[in-house]
Motif scaffolding. Structure first.
Motif, PDB file in Angstrom:
ATOM      1  N   SER A  36       0.835  -1.314  -0.012  1.00 31.62           N
ATOM      2  CA  SER A  36      -0.072  -0.049  -0.134  1.00 31.62           C
ATOM      3  C   SER A  36       0.759   1.340   0.123  1.00 31.62           C
ATOM      4  O   SER A  36       0.953   1.998   0.812  1.00 31.62           O
ATOM      5  CB  SER A  36      -0.778   0.240   1.308  1.00 31.62           C
ATOM      6  N   GLN A  37       1.689   1.450  -0.865  1.00 33.87           N
ATOM      7  CA  GLN A  37       2.526   2.591  -1.335  1.00 33.87           C
ATOM      8  C   GLN A  37       2.108   3.591  -2.203  1.00 33.87           C
ATOM      9  O   GLN A  37       2.112   3.178  -3.413  1.00 33.87           O
ATOM     10  CB  GLN A  37       4.238   1.957  -1.706  1.00 33.87           C
ATOM     11  N   VAL A  38       1.672   4.591  -1.731  1.00 34.48           N
ATOM     12  CA  VAL A  38       0.962   5.694  -2.551  1.00 34.48           C
ATOM     13  C   VAL A  38       1.501   6.926  -1.855  1.00 34.48           C
ATOM     14  O   VAL A  38       1.657   7.081  -0.644  1.00 34.48           O
ATOM     15  CB  VAL A  38      -0.499   5.673  -2.585  1.00 34.48           C
ATOM     16  N   GLY A  39       1.750   7.748  -2.859  1.00 39.67           N
ATOM     17  CA  GLY A  39       2.452   9.226  -2.749  1.00 39.67           C
ATOM     18  C   GLY A  39       1.652  10.187  -3.447  1.00 39.67           C
ATOM     19  O   GLY A  39       1.029   9.970  -4.388  1.00 39.67           O
ATOM     20  N   ALA A  40       1.672  11.487  -3.076  1.00 40.60           N
ATOM     21  CA  ALA A  40       1.104  12.508  -3.512  1.00 40.60           C
ATOM     22  C   ALA A  40       1.913  13.146  -4.754  1.00 40.60           C
ATOM     23  O   ALA A  40       2.978  12.886  -4.679  1.00 40.60           O
ATOM     24  CB  ALA A  40       0.914  13.704  -2.609  1.00 40.60           C
ATOM     25  N   GLY A  41       1.342  13.330  -5.755  1.00 36.84           N
ATOM     26  CA  GLY A  41       1.733  13.994  -7.109  1.00 36.84           C
ATOM     27  C   GLY A  41       2.390  12.874  -8.092  1.00 36.84           C
ATOM     28  O   GLY A  41       2.127  11.396  -7.677  1.00 36.84           O
ATOM     29  N   SER A  42       2.917  12.906  -8.964  1.00 39.37           N
ATOM     30  CA  SER A  42       3.696  12.020 -10.121  1.00 39.37           C
ATOM     31  C   SER A  42       4.973  11.981  -9.656  1.00 39.37           C
ATOM     32  O   SER A  42       5.762  12.855 -10.097  1.00 39.37           O
ATOM     33  CB  SER A  42       3.244  12.784 -11.575  1.00 39.37           C
ATOM     34  N   GLY A  60      -9.344  15.860  -8.751  1.00 43.75           N
ATOM     35  CA  GLY A  60      -8.329  17.009  -9.040  1.00 43.75           C
ATOM     36  C   GLY A  60      -6.832  16.734  -8.316  1.00 43.75           C
ATOM     37  O   GLY A  60      -5.945  17.694  -8.404  1.00 43.75           O
ATOM     38  N   LYS A  61      -6.577  15.682  -7.799  1.00 48.19           N
ATOM     39  CA  LYS A  61      -5.458  15.397  -7.054  1.00 48.19           C
ATOM     40  C   LYS A  61      -4.634  14.263  -7.703  1.00 48.19           C
ATOM     41  O   LYS A  61      -5.360  13.173  -8.379  1.00 48.19           O
ATOM     42  CB  LYS A  61      -5.457  14.965  -5.543  1.00 48.19           C
ATOM     43  N   THR A  62      -3.292  14.339  -7.912  1.00 46.91           N
ATOM     44  CA  THR A  62      -2.536  13.135  -8.526  1.00 46.91           C
ATOM     45  C   THR A  62      -1.950  12.591  -7.420  1.00 46.91           C
ATOM     46  O   THR A  62      -1.044  12.989  -6.521  1.00 46.91           O
ATOM     47  CB  THR A  62      -1.766  13.922  -9.470  1.00 46.91           C
ATOM     48  N   PHE A  63      -1.946  11.216  -7.696  1.00 50.83           N
ATOM     49  CA  PHE A  63      -1.345  10.036  -6.783  1.00 50.83           C
ATOM     50  C   PHE A  63      -0.211   9.056  -7.760  1.00 50.83           C
ATOM     51  O   PHE A  63      -0.685   8.852  -8.848  1.00 50.83           O
ATOM     52  CB  PHE A  63      -2.142   9.298  -5.868  1.00 50.83           C
ATOM     53  N   THR A  64       0.898   8.699  -7.072  1.00 54.73           N
ATOM     54  CA  THR A  64       1.594   7.526  -7.670  1.00 54.73           C
ATOM     55  C   THR A  64       1.590   6.436  -6.771  1.00 54.73           C
ATOM     56  O   THR A  64       1.873   6.465  -5.446  1.00 54.73           O
ATOM     57  CB  THR A  64       2.979   7.938  -7.877  1.00 54.73           C
ATOM     58  N   VAL A  65       1.305   5.383  -7.462  1.00 53.19           N
ATOM     59  CA  VAL A  65       1.801   3.961  -6.753  1.00 53.19           C
ATOM     60  C   VAL A  65       2.868   3.145  -7.207  1.00 53.19           C
ATOM     61  O   VAL A  65       3.009   2.965  -8.258  1.00 53.19           O
ATOM     62  CB  VAL A  65       0.336   3.010  -6.875  1.00 53.19           C
ATOM     63  N   ASP A  83      -9.111   9.705  -0.934  1.00 51.10           N
ATOM     64  CA  ASP A  83      -8.863   9.623  -2.307  1.00 51.10           C
ATOM     65  C   ASP A  83      -7.531   8.499  -2.398  1.00 51.10           C
ATOM     66  O   ASP A  83      -7.487   7.915  -3.267  1.00 51.10           O
ATOM     67  CB  ASP A  83      -8.135  11.053  -2.764  1.00 51.10           C
ATOM     68  N   MET A  84      -6.462   8.415  -1.294  1.00 46.83           N
ATOM     69  CA  MET A  84      -5.651   7.374  -1.461  1.00 46.83           C
ATOM     70  C   MET A  84      -6.163   6.029  -1.355  1.00 46.83           C
ATOM     71  O   MET A  84      -5.659   5.352  -2.409  1.00 46.83           O
ATOM     72  CB  MET A  84      -4.898   7.630  -0.170  1.00 46.83           C
ATOM     73  N   ASN A  85      -7.050   5.948  -0.671  1.00 47.41           N
ATOM     74  CA  ASN A  85      -7.834   4.372  -0.688  1.00 47.41           C
ATOM     75  C   ASN A  85      -8.551   4.337  -2.137  1.00 47.41           C
ATOM     76  O   ASN A  85      -8.335   3.057  -2.750  1.00 47.41           O
ATOM     77  CB  ASN A  85      -8.752   4.326   0.383  1.00 47.41           C
ATOM     78  N   ARG A  86      -9.063   5.148  -2.747  1.00 44.56           N
ATOM     79  CA  ARG A  86      -9.753   5.388  -3.917  1.00 44.56           C
ATOM     80  C   ARG A  86      -8.650   4.695  -5.057  1.00 44.56           C
ATOM     81  O   ARG A  86      -8.925   3.841  -6.067  1.00 44.56           O
ATOM     82  CB  ARG A  86     -10.486   6.151  -4.288  1.00 44.56           C
ATOM     83  N   VAL A  87      -7.258   5.551  -4.978  1.00 46.20           N
ATOM     84  CA  VAL A  87      -6.365   5.141  -5.849  1.00 46.20           C
ATOM     85  C   VAL A  87      -5.855   3.698  -5.687  1.00 46.20           C
ATOM     86  O   VAL A  87      -5.664   3.090  -6.981  1.00 46.20           O
ATOM     87  CB  VAL A  87      -5.343   6.209  -5.780  1.00 46.20           C
ATOM     88  N   LEU A  88      -5.729   3.347  -4.416  1.00 47.48           N
ATOM     89  CA  LEU A  88      -5.366   1.813  -4.298  1.00 47.48           C
ATOM     90  C   LEU A  88      -6.276   0.878  -4.913  1.00 47.48           C
ATOM     91  O   LEU A  88      -5.795  -0.123  -5.307  1.00 47.48           O
ATOM     92  CB  LEU A  88      -4.718   1.736  -2.830  1.00 47.48           C
ATOM     93  N   VAL A  89      -7.444   0.912  -4.716  1.00 50.62           N
ATOM     94  CA  VAL A  89      -8.275   0.273  -4.903  1.00 50.62           C
ATOM     95  C   VAL A  89      -8.487   0.103  -6.534  1.00 50.62           C
ATOM     96  O   VAL A  89      -8.349  -1.064  -7.353  1.00 50.62           O
ATOM     97  CB  VAL A  89      -9.680   0.346  -4.528  1.00 50.62           C
ATOM     98  N   TYR A  90      -8.442   1.286  -7.255  1.00 47.23           N
ATOM     99  CA  TYR A  90      -8.435   1.124  -8.659  1.00 47.23           C
ATOM    100  C   TYR A  90      -7.092   0.588  -9.253  1.00 47.23           C
ATOM    101  O   TYR A  90      -7.200   0.050 -10.161  1.00 47.23           O
ATOM    102  CB  TYR A  90      -8.590   2.771  -9.152  1.00 47.23           C
TER     103      TYR A  90
END
Length: 113
Positions: A36-42, A60-65, A83-90
């Motif tokens: 579960s490694q997610v960070g803000a931005g690209s 409107g936010k960018t995250f990198t896994v 938003d972090m959880n949503r990104v990891l699920v996606y």
């Protein structure tokens, strides 16, 4: 018309685990697991400086896994709706190859409001 894929996700603070069953496929159950490694931005780039894979945008936010980066802490009360959880699920759905497919999703945490 293809049937919906059945997906179960355990979104833990250390690891994301997902399993998918496609009733239209003979492949059986597919499984993925990743930190579960997610960070803000690209935070990934190609040699030319362009953004590389595992970069997602939501609300409107960018995250990198990326398992090799310094990650944001997922242990906070609002995480289930974040938003972090949503990104990891996606990201799990992407690793399972389910872009554009209808899914029926069961998760240990809601993937966002």
């Amino acid at each position: 018309m293809k049937s919906a894929v059945l997906v179960a996700i355990d979104d833990g603070f250390a690891w994301q685990k997902a399993a998918a069953f496609d009733p239209d496929s003979d492949a059986g159950t597919q499984e993925v697991m990743f930190p579960s490694q997610v960070g803000a931005g690209s935070n990934l780039a190609t040699l030319s400086g362009a953004a590389a894979g595992n970069v997602y945008e939501t609300a409107g936010k960018t995250f990198t896994v990326n398992p090799s980066m310094d990650a944001m802490d997922t242990r906070f009360d609002e995480y289930p709706y974040s938003d972090m959880n949503r990104v990891l699920v996606y990201h799990a759905l992407t690793l399972l190859g389910l872009q554009g497919r209808e899914v029926h999703l069961a998760t240990s945490l809601p993937p966002g409001a």
